[in-house]
Motif scaffolding. Structure first.
Motif, short mmCIF file in Angstrom:
data_model
loop_
_atom_site.label_atom_id
_atom_site.label_comp_id
_atom_site.label_asym_id
_atom_site.label_seq_id
_atom_site.Cartn_x
_atom_site.Cartn_y
_atom_site.Cartn_z
N ASN A 98 22.49 61.28 4.64
CA ASN A 98 21.66 62.32 4.02
C ASN A 98 20.87 63.12 5.07
O ASN A 98 19.81 63.67 4.78
CB ASN A 98 20.69 61.70 3.02
N SER A 108 26.90 67.64 2.59
CA SER A 108 27.03 67.89 1.15
C SER A 108 28.04 69.00 0.85
O SER A 108 28.09 69.49 -0.27
CB SER A 108 25.67 68.25 0.55
N PRO A 163 23.30 64.60 -0.44
CA PRO A 163 24.68 64.13 -0.59
C PRO A 163 24.83 62.82 -1.38
O PRO A 163 25.66 62.72 -2.28
CB PRO A 163 25.15 63.95 0.85
N PHE A 164 24.05 61.79 -1.03
CA PHE A 164 24.25 60.46 -1.62
C PHE A 164 22.98 59.96 -2.30
O PHE A 164 21.87 60.13 -1.78
CB PHE A 164 24.67 59.45 -0.54
N TYR A 178 28.25 60.13 -4.64
CA TYR A 178 28.29 61.37 -3.85
C TYR A 178 28.06 62.57 -4.77
O TYR A 178 28.74 62.71 -5.78
CB TYR A 178 29.63 61.48 -3.13
N GLY A 238 30.66 64.73 3.17
CA GLY A 238 30.24 63.34 3.19
C GLY A 238 31.26 62.43 2.54
O GLY A 238 31.44 61.27 2.94
N SER A 239 31.97 62.95 1.54
CA SER A 239 33.00 62.16 0.88
C SER A 239 34.13 61.84 1.86
O SER A 239 34.64 60.72 1.89
CB SER A 239 33.55 62.93 -0.33
N GLU A 267 33.53 58.02 2.16
CA GLU A 267 34.26 57.51 1.00
C GLU A 267 35.78 57.51 1.19
O GLU A 267 36.50 57.02 0.35
CB GLU A 267 33.92 58.34 -0.25
N SER A 275 34.32 53.63 -0.92
CA SER A 275 33.11 54.07 -0.23
C SER A 275 32.57 52.94 0.64
O SER A 275 32.59 51.76 0.25
CB SER A 275 32.05 54.49 -1.25
#
Length: 407
Positions: free
Chosen positions: A126, A137, A145-146, A155, A178-179, A183, A290
């Motif tokens: 983040n 993000s 983001p999370f 997410y 971020g994914s 993740e 994740s």
């Protein structure tokens, strides 16, 4: 032809004004070091100079964009470096947790430490971009983001990569989703994973192993079930796919040897330890998971672990599963970090070529606009002498009068 006094004065005034105007123009050229004071001086060169000036301005803007892109990528690279360090710390803790001499209290302390590392990693995921947004993000730059959940983290961004124009024909990504970083981690060995089925009673531990023949991978789910029968007891296993068909080329009731490779349909893995009758393992395709889910499951496994044979085997299986996922996560972070590094390297090359282009633009503008100082000074001196001569001759001519000779 009669020349009136009025004509003499008018012609002289016109000539003197022209000489003074030319001299003033040359003086302005010297003061500004510019050959062209207006577009009328050289229309073709003026049009070309305008084109070059516009191109030069664009090149300078691209240089500013590259500087901004480099700053953003430096923040991303720093966050990824911190993520890698945290994941390596967690891997060390997983190895430590596998020590059979640890007590329940020791494992709880390790779980607490892993929770702290997960909080740190959440903070890195983040990370702010310093301008009121977040690095990871996607296009939803102002959305955190999370957000932590009971099973890990959710997410809230998207899959976009923000880009910036850094050259006439080049846009470069200055952020990463971020994914895609946290993740996009494959479970098991990246192709498939071997996991213990909940409820096993024995002490068997499975490893995902490696792909023996990628062309034979089916993508099916398999179930390996142990059978212990006879006197003395003999342990065998049977592998069936999701349709219930035995996996080739293994026969049913294959004798079990601890640690021996089990191979079928392109997979190759091993199971060690002593399984109980009815114990099962699943062999299934790898999935994306994740890193926060992995760490949450790891903490739960440590806190729920027991000290009997089955409890230790269960913990060992879950530690192996977590270790494989952590390795995949670290590899993914390093891959993204390498991508960021290559983009920063490209910006260096673009800066170099942009600087060379700027020098070319300056040289072109100099040829089009700059004044030949020596020539201009010489011309100015000539104009000055001409003007002085014209002024003196006019003074002499204007003083002539017939009345001067009438006595």
């Amino acid at each position: 032809m009669r020349i009136s006094t009025r004509n003499i004065y008018e012609n002289a005034t016109t000539q003197l004004n022209t000489l003074q105007s030319n001299m003033a123009r040359t003086q302005n050229q010297l003061a500004t070091n510019k050959r062209m004071l207006t577009a009328a001086d050289d229309p073709i060169a003026s049009a070309r100079a305008l084109e070059v000036t516009q191109s030069k301005s664009l090149n300078e803007q691209y240089a500013t964009n590259r500087s901004n892109a480099n700053s953003s990528l430096s923040l991303v690279e720093g966050a990824l470096n911190n993520s890698g360090d945290l994941l390596m710390d967690v891997q060390t803790l997983v190895v430590q947790a596998g020590n059979g001499t640890l007590s329940k209290a020791d494992r709880n302390m390790i779980a607490t430490e892993i929770e702290a590392r997960m909080d740190d990693l959440m903070g890195v995921a983040n990370t702010s971009d310093g301008a009121g947004g977040y690095l990871f993000s996607g296009y939803r730059g102002t959305t955190i983001p999370f957000v932590q959940t009971d099973t890990g983290a959710a997410y809230q961004g998207d899959q976009g990569q923000r880009k910036l124009q850094v050259g006439s024909s080049r846009s470069i990504a200055i952020s990463d989703s971020g994914s895609a970083i946290f993740e996009n981690n494959r479970t098991g060995n990246g192709s498939y994973q071997t996991v213990m089925v909940d409820g096993n009673q024995g002490g068997a531990v499975g490893l995902s192993g490696s792909v023996s023949d990628a062309s034979k991978l089916t993508g099916h789910n398999y179930k390996l079930e142990f059978k212990v029968a006879g006197t003395p007891a003999v342990t065998t296993y049977t592998v069936t796919d999701s349709s219930g068909t035995p996996a080739g080329p293994l026969p049913t009731d294959e004798p079990y040897v601890s640690g021996k490779q089990i191979s079928f349909d392109g997979t190759s893995f091993s199971i060690s330890g002593e399984p109980a009758h009815g114990d099962k393992f699943e062999v299934k395709p790898s999935q994306k998971e994740s890193i926060f889910t992995t760490m949450t499951s790891l903490v739960k496994a440590l806190r729920d672990s027991g000290d009997d044979t089955n409890g230790r085997a269960t913990l060992s299986n879950k530690l192996i599963t977590a270790s494989e996922s952590l390795k995949s996560s670290l590899d993914n972070v390093l891959t993204v970090r390498a991508s960021v590094g290559s983009r920063m390297k490209e910006l260096d090359y673009l800066d170099s070529s942009g600087a060379d282009l700027g020098v070319q633009y300056e040289a072109t503008l100099s040829k089009l606009q700059d004044l030949d100082i020596v020539k201009a000074i010489s011309e100015y001196a000539t104009q000055q002498t001409t003007l002085e001569a014209a002024q003196k001759s006019f003074k002499t001519m204007s003083s002539l009068s017939l009345f001067n000779y009438i006595g």
